[in-house]
Design an enzyme around this catalytic site. Sequence first.
Site, PDB file in Angstrom:
ATOM      1  CG  ASP A 142      -1.903   1.084   1.275  1.00  0.00           C
ATOM      2  OD1 ASP A 142      -2.338   1.535   0.201  1.00  0.00           O
ATOM      3  OD2 ASP A 142      -2.247   1.516   2.388  1.00  0.00           O
ATOM      4  CG  ASP A 151      -2.313   7.459   0.513  1.00  0.00           C
ATOM      5  OD1 ASP A 151      -1.636   8.498   0.546  1.00  0.00           O
ATOM      6  OD2 ASP A 151      -3.011   7.125  -0.464  1.00  0.00           O
TER       7      ASP A 151
END
Length: 261
Positions: free
Chosen positions: A13, A15
């Site tokens: 991922d 963020d």
Amino acid sequence: MAVADEFDGFLVDLDGVVWVGREPVPGSAEALRALIESGKEIVFVTNNPGRPPATYAERLREAGVPVADDRIVTAGVATARLAAEVVGAGATAFAIGAPAFHETVAAAGLRLREGEDGRGADAVLVSGHRGFDYEELLTATLALQAGARLFATSHDPTLPMPGGAWPGTGSILAAVETASGARAEIGGKPERHLFDQARALIGDAERVAMVGDRVSSDIEGGRRAGLATILVLSGASSRQEAAAADPPPDLVLDDLAALLA
């Protein structure tokens, strides 16, 4: 043996894992560079649809992480493709989101309808953006009441930012679902559409882990996709939330750099 040695590849991922807002998570870029240099296969996956994949790739390269544009899979791309598959290429769509999301929807083969014209769209696609307003909510609601299908990039209620979480796609989607009574099909995490697209890019890797910061999307989605799951504590979820999850993540680490410890 370092944690990373247990795996051939990672879905990572962005963020809350690589950066928080515009601020890099300390040690994240160095860790990613070391993983890539050691031969690990990495694909970046994000529920943030605000930019096209090439923009995220460029930001990673500026941080010193060598990554090709096609190693970024966004919920925007996954959702647009899902909608086009369901309602058919050439169907009309009303999109709520940043300009890049509108471009992504059009690139998937859907014909965008703007403003009040969106009330007659075949599909409504929702992603988070700062300009969301009542007129968008009204148009989406009327389109859905008239029979349009509803799609969204995620249910994520917030987005990790310096100084505190900001409202995310899930907050806007909640308004649309409440007003219309419709329920969205999700193209991003935790549904499998995004994970399957990303996993296919590293098909030769046998032992693959999902690395994310949110239990409800990254970890739950990775589990559904049959991946090992690693929660990092640099973003949305806490160690307490990880312990309360059923099932919990396979591993909980302070941050991305801890993969090399």
